[in-house]
Scaffold this motif. Structure first.
Motif, PDB file in Angstrom:
ATOM      1  N   THR A 102      11.562  -0.017  -9.157  1.00 11.21           N
ATOM      2  CA  THR A 102      10.222  -1.010  -9.432  1.00 11.21           C
ATOM      3  C   THR A 102       9.442   0.481  -8.893  1.00 11.21           C
ATOM      4  O   THR A 102       8.540  -0.430  -9.703  1.00 11.21           O
ATOM      5  N   ARG A 157      11.862 -10.548 -14.831  1.00 11.12           N
ATOM      6  CA  ARG A 157      11.192 -10.550 -13.318  1.00 11.12           C
ATOM      7  C   ARG A 157      10.673  -9.251 -13.433  1.00 11.12           C
ATOM      8  O   ARG A 157      10.125  -8.349 -12.478  1.00 11.12           O
ATOM      9  N   PHE A 158      12.013  -7.893 -13.787  1.00 10.58           N
ATOM     10  CA  PHE A 158      11.175  -6.892 -12.969  1.00 10.58           C
ATOM     11  C   PHE A 158      10.258  -6.482 -14.430  1.00 10.58           C
ATOM     12  O   PHE A 158       9.116  -5.745 -13.571  1.00 10.58           O
ATOM     13  N   CYS A 205       7.444  -7.643 -12.306  1.00 11.07           N
ATOM     14  CA  CYS A 205       7.036  -6.732 -10.838  1.00 11.07           C
ATOM     15  C   CYS A 205       6.138  -5.381 -11.258  1.00 11.07           C
ATOM     16  O   CYS A 205       5.827  -5.467 -10.353  1.00 11.07           O
ATOM     17  N   VAL A 228      14.229 -10.918  -8.562  1.00 14.00           N
ATOM     18  CA  VAL A 228      14.241  -9.538  -9.073  1.00 14.00           C
ATOM     19  C   VAL A 228      15.770  -8.616  -9.049  1.00 14.00           C
ATOM     20  O   VAL A 228      16.694  -8.268  -9.417  1.00 14.00           O
TER      21      VAL A 228
END
Length: 366
Positions: free
Chosen positions: A181, A317-318, A321, A360
C-alpha cells in the motif's frame, strides 16, 4: 502527543518504513515556484542521487521514492543484520565516507593501526560500534540526506537558515499489505497531484525508473558521465580541524557510487528484496493509477489485480488508501492484528488507522 523517534522507529517491530520530509514555509525543493517564477526542477535529481548514494553507505535499502515540489517520499528497509556482519574496518570505511572521524580512525584506515597503543585500539573499537548503530539508524540516514540537500539548496539560493521542517514523518509498515500500500501510494503521488497521466510519465519516481530500466537504451554507452561522476574530490588541508560529527563537503560526497533500488522477489528467498513479483506490482500500479485520475471513478472495474487477491485487500478501499495513506493511518500501517500487537509493544491503547485497516486489509467474502 508527540512520541520520541525511538518509539516510532524500531527494527524489532518492523524493518520497513514510509518516510516523508517537507520543506519549511515557502521553500521549494523542486518544481516551479508560482510566487517567484523560479524553476527548481533540477533539484529532483539531487534527491534521487543522494538517496541512492547514502543507501550504498548505510544498511538501508530503497524500495520506492517520489520527489514532489516541496516534499519527498521514501519506502525503505533497514537491514540491521547486514550492519552487524560488517567488520570493524568496513564500518570505519563507510562512516568516513560521510564524516572525517577521529585522527586515530584515519590512521587505521591508512594501514597504520599497528602503531597505535592498546587504549587507542579499544577506543576505536567503541567508536566502530557507535558508527555501526548509526549506519542502520533511520534518523541518521535522514539527517545526512536532508542536511546535504539543504546545504546545496541554500548555497544555490544564497541564503542561510532552515530548509526542512524539524522532523520527518515516518510510518512503520508492519506487513506485506502495508508495504504494498505504501509503495503504491508513493509511486502514484504525481498522478494523484495531476503531475503525470501514467506511471511511466511520472518523473523522479521509482516506478518510472523501473519501467525505464526495462527499455534498453542504445545510446547509454555513448552518453557522457555526469559532472558529479567526473569531479575530483577536494581534499582538505592536513592542518584542518577534524570534527567527528561534521559532514564532509559536497566535493567529497558527490563521487559516492549509486546503490540500485531493491529488487522484487516473489519467492521471498532474498532478505533484502520486495516480496512481490514486479509484473504483478506494475499491473496494480497501472490499474490504480487509472482509477485515481480526476476524470475516473474510484474503482478497479475490469478485474482485480492478482496482488490484491493474494493479500486479501479490498480493491475499492485500496484505491482510497492509495490517495489518503497519510490521513487514514498514523505512525504505523498494517492489518488490524499487527496494529493491535504494536499497541501492546508500545504500551498504548490506540493507533490511528484501525478502522481503515479493517476496511482495506480484511476483505469480506462476496
Amino acid at each position: 502527543m508527540t512520541r520520541p523517534r525511538a518509539a516510532l522507529v524500531s527494527v524489532a517491530d518492523t524493518p520497513w518504513y514510509h518516510v516523508v520530509s517537507r520543506c519549511v514555509r515557502r521553500a521549494f525543493l523542486c518544481g516551479s515556484d508560482a510566487h517567484s517564477g523560479q524553476c527548481f526542477e533540477h533539484r529532483r535529481g539531487w534527491i534521487v542521487e543522494r538517496v541512492k548514494q547514502l543507501a550504498g553507505v548505510f544498511a538501508i535499502d530503497i524500495a520506492a521514492y517520489a520527489v514532489m515540489s516541496n516534499h519527498y517520499h521514501l519506502v525503505l528497509r533497514i537491514d540491521a543484520e547486514r550492519a552487524r556482519a560488517w567488520s570493524r574496518d568496513e564500518v570505519l570505511r563507510r562512516w568516513t565516507q560521510l564524516f572525517d572521524g577521529p585522527l586515530a580512525v584515519q590512521r587505521v584506515l591508512a594501514g597504520k593501526g599497528d602503531q597505535l597503543d592498546a587504549a587507542t585500539q579499544l577506543a576505536i573499537d567503541a567508536w566502530a560500534e557507535t558508527y555501526r548503530a548509526r549506519l542502520c539508524d533511520l534518523s541518521w540516514f535522514m539527517r545526512v540526506l536532508n542536511e546535504t540537500i539543504a546545504r546545496k539548496a541554500n548555497a544555490e539560493d544564497d541564503v542561510t537558515g532552515r530548509f526542512w521542517e524539524g522532523r520527518f514523518k515516518s510510518q512503520a509498515l508492519l506487513d506485506q499489505q502495508a508495504v504494498l500500500t505504501a509503495m503504491a501510494y508513493v509511486d502514484l503521488n504525481p498522478i494523484r497531484a495531476n503531475m503525470a497521466e501514467t506511471p511511466e510519465d511520472s518523473e523522479h519516481t521509482s516506478v518510472a525508473e523501473r519501467i525505464a530500466a526495462l527499455r534498453p537504451d542504445p545510446c547509454a554507452e555513448l552518453r557522457p558521465a555526469s559532472p558529479a561522476a567526473l569531479s575530483t574530490p577536494t581534499v582538505p588541508p592536513a592542518t584542518a580541524p577534524i570534527a567527528d560529527l561534521a559532514l564532509k563537503c559536497e566535493a567529497h560526497l558527490a563521487p559516492l557510487p549509486l546503490q540500485p533500488l531493491m529488487p522484487f522477489d516473489p519467492s521471498v528467498r532474498l532478505g533484502a528484496a520486495i516480496p512481490f513479483a514486479f509484473d504483478d506490482y506494475l499491473e496494480l500500479v497501472e490499474s490504480t493509477g487509472r482509477c485515481i485520475r480526476p476524470d475516473k471513478r474510484g474503482a478497479i472495474s475490469d478485474h482485480t489485480p492478482a496482488l490484491l487477491d493474494r493479500l486479501n485487500i479490498d480493491p475499492e478501499r485500496f484505491i482510497d488508501c492509495a490517495t489518503k495513506l497519510m490521513q487514514q493511518f498514523g505512525s504505523a500501517v498494517g492489518a488490524p492484528v499487527h496494529l493491535t500487537a504494536l499497541c501492546a509493544a508500545r504500551q498504548v491503547k490506540y493507533l490511528r488507522g484501525m478502522a481503515a485497516a479493517k476496511g482495506v486489509f480484511e476483505r469480506r467474502a462476496a
